[in-house]
Every structure is written in C-alpha cells, then in structure tokens.
Scaffold this motif. Structure first.
Motif, mmCIF file in Angstrom:
data_model
loop_
_atom_site.group_PDB
_atom_site.id
_atom_site.type_symbol
_atom_site.label_atom_id
_atom_site.label_comp_id
_atom_site.label_asym_id
_atom_site.label_seq_id
_atom_site.Cartn_x
_atom_site.Cartn_y
_atom_site.Cartn_z
ATOM 1 N N HIS A 9 0.864 -1.190 0.000
ATOM 2 C CA HIS A 9 0.000 0.000 0.000
ATOM 3 C C HIS A 9 0.895 1.233 0.000
ATOM 4 O O HIS A 9 1.336 1.683 1.044
ATOM 5 C CB HIS A 9 -0.928 -0.029 1.208
ATOM 6 C CG HIS A 9 -2.058 0.956 1.129
ATOM 7 N ND1 HIS A 9 -3.295 0.738 1.683
ATOM 8 C CD2 HIS A 9 -2.139 2.191 0.554
ATOM 9 C CE1 HIS A 9 -4.085 1.768 1.472
ATOM 10 N NE2 HIS A 9 -3.402 2.677 0.777
ATOM 11 N N HIS A 11 1.688 5.119 -2.083
ATOM 12 C CA HIS A 11 1.151 6.170 -2.955
ATOM 13 C C HIS A 11 2.253 6.858 -3.757
ATOM 14 O O HIS A 11 3.429 6.536 -3.612
ATOM 15 C CB HIS A 11 0.343 7.156 -2.103
ATOM 16 C CG HIS A 11 -0.925 6.537 -1.588
ATOM 17 N ND1 HIS A 11 -2.067 6.478 -2.348
ATOM 18 C CD2 HIS A 11 -1.210 5.893 -0.430
ATOM 19 C CE1 HIS A 11 -3.019 5.844 -1.662
ATOM 20 N NE2 HIS A 11 -2.523 5.473 -0.494
ATOM 21 N N GLU A 83 -5.376 1.831 -5.569
ATOM 22 C CA GLU A 83 -6.363 1.890 -4.479
ATOM 23 C C GLU A 83 -7.609 2.528 -5.062
ATOM 24 O O GLU A 83 -7.641 3.718 -5.350
ATOM 25 C CB GLU A 83 -5.841 2.715 -3.283
ATOM 26 C CG GLU A 83 -6.877 2.848 -2.160
ATOM 27 C CD GLU A 83 -6.377 3.588 -0.921
ATOM 28 O OE1 GLU A 83 -5.244 4.119 -0.936
ATOM 29 O OE2 GLU A 83 -7.145 3.660 0.062
ATOM 30 N N HIS A 157 -7.702 -0.905 4.952
ATOM 31 C CA HIS A 157 -8.001 -0.301 6.271
ATOM 32 C C HIS A 157 -9.441 -0.555 6.731
ATOM 33 O O HIS A 157 -10.286 0.333 6.718
ATOM 34 C CB HIS A 157 -7.664 1.188 6.294
ATOM 35 C CG HIS A 157 -7.940 1.973 5.021
ATOM 36 N ND1 HIS A 157 -9.189 2.060 4.464
ATOM 37 C CD2 HIS A 157 -7.127 2.688 4.223
ATOM 38 C CE1 HIS A 157 -9.122 2.812 3.378
ATOM 39 N NE2 HIS A 157 -7.872 3.201 3.201
ATOM 40 N N ASP A 227 0.582 2.232 3.746
ATOM 41 C CA ASP A 227 -0.137 3.410 3.239
ATOM 42 C C ASP A 227 0.814 4.605 3.170
ATOM 43 O O ASP A 227 0.445 5.729 3.526
ATOM 44 C CB ASP A 227 -1.348 3.719 4.134
ATOM 45 C CG ASP A 227 -2.553 4.223 3.358
ATOM 46 O OD1 ASP A 227 -2.359 4.769 2.252
ATOM 47 O OD2 ASP A 227 -3.679 4.090 3.870
#
Ligand code: ZN
Ligand code: FE
Ligand code: FE
Ligand code: ZN
Length: 268
Positions: A9, A11, A83, A157, A227
C-alpha cells in the motif's frame, strides 16, 4: 532489525497529497531488505468524486510509465496496483476500467459514507453530529457491497472510521463487521494490516485485534501495507504489524502478481 515483509500500500505524488518519486520509495524498501513492494495510488474517478485527492484519468498513463520505469532487475520487485474507492455511483466506471489495466492487485477502499468524507480531517467535525454507531453500521454495509462487486482483491483499512477515535463499543463493532467479513470471505478477498492508523489520532493500526481475529477465524488472507505517502513511511511499523498478525493466529500472508494471490510464510 528490519522485517522484510512486502509492502502493498504505497502512494505517489500523482494523488496530490503524497511526496517523493517512486524511485525513492523503492530505495527505502531496498534499505529495509524488502523482497517486494507494490504501488497503489488513488484511482481516478472521471465523475469528479474526491478529485482533490486522486490522480486525474489523464494522469493514469504517466502513473503506469512511472512504475514501469522502476520495474527492473534491481531488487526489490515492484508491483503495479491501485487503491480504488467503492462508492455506489462509481461502480459502473470501475467495472469497465479496472479489468482493462494490467494491475498486480486492486485495493478496495471506502472513504465516503454518502457524500461525507468521514476520514478527511476537514470533515472530522461531522462526527460530532453523525451518530457514531449509525455511521459505522453504514460504513460496514458499504464494505459488504464493495466485496459483492467482486472488483477488488484486498479490503483496505477495514476499520477506517476509527481514525479520529470515534468508535462504538467492541461488541457493536464485531456485530457490524461480521456480515462484511463474511462477504469479503465469499469474494475470495484478502484484508490488509495497515499501519497508517498508528500515525493518526486513534494511534492504532487497521484493523483492531478483534477484527483481525474474526478474519483469521474465517480463513481470510492478510497482506501488509504502510499506506506510505512519503518514502520514509515504506514499511512503517511492520514489526508491530507482524506481531499483530501472529497474535491473531496467522502463520502466512499473501502478496499478489497479476491479481493472483501468492502465499508466503510469516517470519518468526
Ligand atoms: Zn492518500
Ligand atoms: Fe485509503
Ligand atoms: Fe492509501
Ligand atoms: Zn489509504
């Protein structure tokens, strides 16, 4: 000691609220001795949904190229994921768009209840009037609907509504989460242990131990995600995530290649 679990995860700056080039994320993963990482930036939504926090559809080819450019011989292995948000009006687009891309995995997220971005700090004040139990219940209904679409590989999450600390008693959470977890199981999806919650007001990873145990009881696979929105967050608190997985009874986890689950044994 570094824990070399794959981070699924991550970004990129294309979502307008992350920083650092993909190379830098990969470099940080290499320093941790990670075998693999997989990018999962916020998917475009051509209807304008949440447009401040995601890449534009026109940016998607650049996203593909950016990740392809670091998919080379140099370890760690780099996966290409996304995502994608589940919200009822967005399903039609995702149903045609997602399968046309060459993703290794698709994270499914619920960030909105109706038009309320319940995890956005700018809309945190709405928790005061929302009715905490009602909001959570609607949230888990949406997670169940997300699973029913069969469009996603991993539920992201899982107890995100706790982010600011607004949460019903555990017995209520368990009762609401059970049908959603049943539907996740029926869809053959995994869930993630997402360490970002440790960096938020709640100070706890997603999901809570009781939900992780419920997932374990249903045989739902897990994977791990930081994340990361900056390179230094790659692998964030993974030793704690591993401990949580083992405490819930997990002995294996999964990563993904071309949307196929690949199981691996958890380190001791
Ligand atoms: Zn984000
Ligand atoms: Fe998310
Ligand atoms: Fe994310
Ligand atoms: Zn996220």
């Amino acid at each position: 000691m570094s824990i070399a679990l794959p981070d699924y995860h991550i970004h990129t700056p294309l979502c307008k609220h992350a920083s650092g080039a993909p190379e830098e994320y990969k470099l940080h993963a290499a320093r941790l001795g990670m075998p693999a990482l997989c990018f999962s930036d916020h998917a475009p939504a051509p209807d304008g949904y949440d447009s401040k926090y995601r890449m534009a559809l026109d940016d998607f080819p650049a996203y593909r190229r950016m990740i392809a450019a670091i998919q080379n011989q140099k370890p760690p292995a780099v996966g290409f994921g996304i995502e994608a948000d589940y919200y009822p009006a967005g399903v039609e687009f995702l149903r045609t768009w997602l399968p046309r891309q060459s993703f290794d995995m698709i994270l499914g997220s619920v960030h909105y209840i109706g038009d309320w971005a319940f995890d956005n700090p700018d809309e945190r004040h709405l928790w005061e009037s929302a009715g905490v139990e009602r909001a959570w219940s609607r949230y888990f209904q949406l997670v169940g609907e997300m699973a029913d679409t069969r469009l996603f590989d991993i539920a992201a999450h899982l107890d995100l509504p706790k982010k600011f600390g607004f949460r019903p008693p555990e017995t209520a959470v368990r009762a609401m989460a059970a049908p959603a977890l049943d539907r996740i199981r029926a869809a053959g999806m995994a869930i993630e242990i997402n360490t970002a919650g440790l960096r938020k007001p709640v100070g706890e990873m997603y999901p809570a131990p009781c939900l992780l145990e419920m997932a374990r009881a249903r045989g739902i696979p897990i994977c791990f995600g930081s994340d990361a929105h900056t390179p230094a967050e790659v692998g964030y608190a993974f030793p704690a995530a591993l401990a949580a997985a083992r405490a819930a009874g997990y002995r294996a986890a999964v990563r993904f290649k071309a949307r196929r689950q690949i199981a691996y044994a958890l380190p001791e």
